[in-house]
Design a protein around this motif. Structure first.
Motif, mmCIF file in Angstrom:
data_model
loop_
_atom_site.group_PDB
_atom_site.id
_atom_site.type_symbol
_atom_site.label_atom_id
_atom_site.label_comp_id
_atom_site.label_asym_id
_atom_site.label_seq_id
_atom_site.Cartn_x
_atom_site.Cartn_y
_atom_site.Cartn_z
ATOM 1 N N ASP A 110 0.674 -1.239 0.244
ATOM 2 C CA ASP A 110 -0.026 -0.011 -0.123
ATOM 3 C C ASP A 110 1.012 1.285 0.072
ATOM 4 O OD1 ASP A 110 -2.360 -1.659 -0.051
ATOM 5 O OD2 ASP A 110 -2.717 -1.150 2.051
ATOM 6 N N TYR A 111 1.962 1.133 0.702
ATOM 7 C CA TYR A 111 2.648 2.503 0.860
ATOM 8 C C TYR A 111 3.612 2.589 -0.515
ATOM 9 C CZ TYR A 111 7.217 5.024 2.094
ATOM 10 O OH TYR A 111 8.053 5.945 2.111
ATOM 11 N N ALA A 112 3.812 1.560 -1.188
ATOM 12 C CA ALA A 112 4.834 1.536 -2.438
ATOM 13 C C ALA A 112 3.515 2.019 -3.493
ATOM 14 C CB ALA A 112 5.178 0.227 -2.773
ATOM 15 N N ASP A 113 2.341 1.667 -3.523
ATOM 16 C CA ASP A 113 1.511 1.837 -4.507
ATOM 17 C C ASP A 113 0.800 3.306 -4.413
ATOM 18 O OD1 ASP A 113 2.106 -0.396 -5.674
ATOM 19 O OD2 ASP A 113 -0.097 -1.320 -4.758
ATOM 20 N N GLN A 114 0.637 3.748 -3.058
ATOM 21 C CA GLN A 114 -0.012 4.930 -2.994
ATOM 22 C C GLN A 114 0.661 6.382 -2.632
ATOM 23 O OE1 GLN A 114 -3.292 4.081 -0.029
ATOM 24 N NE2 GLN A 114 -3.550 1.883 -1.172
ATOM 25 N N CYS A 115 1.870 5.943 -1.967
ATOM 26 C CA CYS A 115 2.606 7.234 -1.758
ATOM 27 C C CYS A 115 3.986 7.497 -1.982
ATOM 28 C CB CYS A 115 2.801 6.996 -0.041
ATOM 29 S SG CYS A 115 1.332 6.701 0.987
ATOM 30 N N ALA A 116 4.819 6.246 -2.318
ATOM 31 C CA ALA A 116 6.298 6.518 -2.769
ATOM 32 C C ALA A 116 6.699 6.376 -4.253
ATOM 33 C CB ALA A 116 6.878 5.373 -1.976
ATOM 34 N N HIS A 117 5.604 6.321 -5.164
ATOM 35 C CA HIS A 117 6.210 6.605 -6.619
ATOM 36 C C HIS A 117 7.053 5.407 -6.888
ATOM 37 C CE1 HIS A 117 4.959 10.674 -7.081
ATOM 38 N NE2 HIS A 117 5.366 11.045 -5.780
ATOM 39 N N VAL A 118 6.601 3.901 -6.218
ATOM 40 C CA VAL A 118 7.211 2.860 -6.854
ATOM 41 C C VAL A 118 6.651 2.198 -7.531
ATOM 42 C CG1 VAL A 118 8.034 0.723 -5.647
ATOM 43 C CG2 VAL A 118 8.230 2.616 -4.214
ATOM 44 N N LEU A 119 7.351 2.082 -8.723
ATOM 45 C CA LEU A 119 6.731 1.164 -10.151
ATOM 46 C C LEU A 119 7.170 -0.661 -9.727
ATOM 47 C CD1 LEU A 119 5.460 0.623 -12.762
ATOM 48 C CD2 LEU A 119 7.468 1.109 -13.682
ATOM 49 N N ARG A 120 8.261 -0.875 -9.167
ATOM 50 C CA ARG A 120 8.670 -1.734 -9.059
ATOM 51 C C ARG A 120 9.346 -2.568 -7.772
ATOM 52 N NH1 ARG A 120 11.272 -5.862 -12.467
ATOM 53 N NH2 ARG A 120 13.149 -6.677 -11.611
ATOM 54 N N ILE A 121 8.835 -3.455 -7.055
ATOM 55 C CA ILE A 121 9.569 -3.884 -5.811
ATOM 56 C C ILE A 121 10.025 -5.194 -6.084
ATOM 57 C CG2 ILE A 121 9.003 -4.766 -3.435
ATOM 58 C CD1 ILE A 121 6.495 -3.167 -3.746
ATOM 59 N N GLU A 122 11.616 -5.283 -5.494
ATOM 60 C CA GLU A 122 12.343 -6.425 -5.755
ATOM 61 C C GLU A 122 12.584 -7.287 -4.338
ATOM 62 O OE1 GLU A 122 14.448 -3.891 -9.553
ATOM 63 O OE2 GLU A 122 15.526 -4.270 -7.469
ATOM 64 N N LEU A 123 13.075 -8.737 -4.930
ATOM 65 C CA LEU A 123 13.388 -9.159 -3.611
ATOM 66 C C LEU A 123 14.124 -10.521 -4.088
ATOM 67 C CD1 LEU A 123 11.561 -11.983 -3.177
ATOM 68 C CD2 LEU A 123 9.932 -10.156 -2.317
#
Length: 174
Positions: A110-123
């Protein structure tokens, strides 16, 4: 998803001792891509600096006890990678399979999608860590490749999956 008795909040420098203890637990450490003997001072510094580098460190508490932590970490100063963040999560052995990881993953995505301008989360995740892989898949992560002999664990070179999640509905100008 989140159980009513699980509280998610931003990590604070005073959480460093509890996070260090969590990361040092042999049952938790075995599935982490980190070095043994974590430093409380290092965690305290990391938690104090998080707002500066846009990383976010969250903790999960149950009955006032820290039972998990998770982070989205920025790529640093790489201008062309500002749209991506790395994810790490650790859940105490006694709290696994009880919705704690799901609550943290929901908060981070939710933080990545709604607040942080994150297109891609990696792990990266060890290929035999089925519980974690299933959690990541539930949150939209896909396998991108197998990295052979990626990390040394218990004296053996082990493979990891590299996984990523793209924003399901990237922001657009309407």
């Amino acid at each position: 998803m989140a159980q009513p008795d699980i509280q998610i909040r931003r990590g604070r420098p005073q959480d460093a001792a509890a996070i260090t203890q969590l990361m040092a637990d042999p049952e938790v450490f075995a599935d982490l891509l980190q070095l043994p003997y974590p430093s409380e001072a290092s965690w305290s510094q990391r938690l104090a600096q998080a707002p500066v580098d846009q990383s976010v460190h969250l903790v999960a508490e149950r009955q006032g006890q820290l039972v998990a932590c998770a982070s989205l970490v920025s790529p640093g100063t790489q201008t062309r990678r500002r749209h991506a963040m790395g994810l790490g999560i650790s859940v105490a052995a006694a709290a696994q399979g009880q919705g704690v990881g799901s609550a943290l993953m929901k908060a981070l995505t939710d933080y990545a999608d709604q607040c942080a301008h994150v297109l891609r989360i990696e792990l990266n995740v060890f290929v035999d860590n089925q519980r974690a892989i299933q959690l990541y898949e539930r949150f939209g992560f896909e396998h991108e490749g197998r990295l052979r002999g990626y990390a040394l664990r218990n004296g053996q070179y082990c493979d990891v999956w590299t996984m990523a999640r793209l924003h399901p509905h990237p922001p657009r100008w309407s």
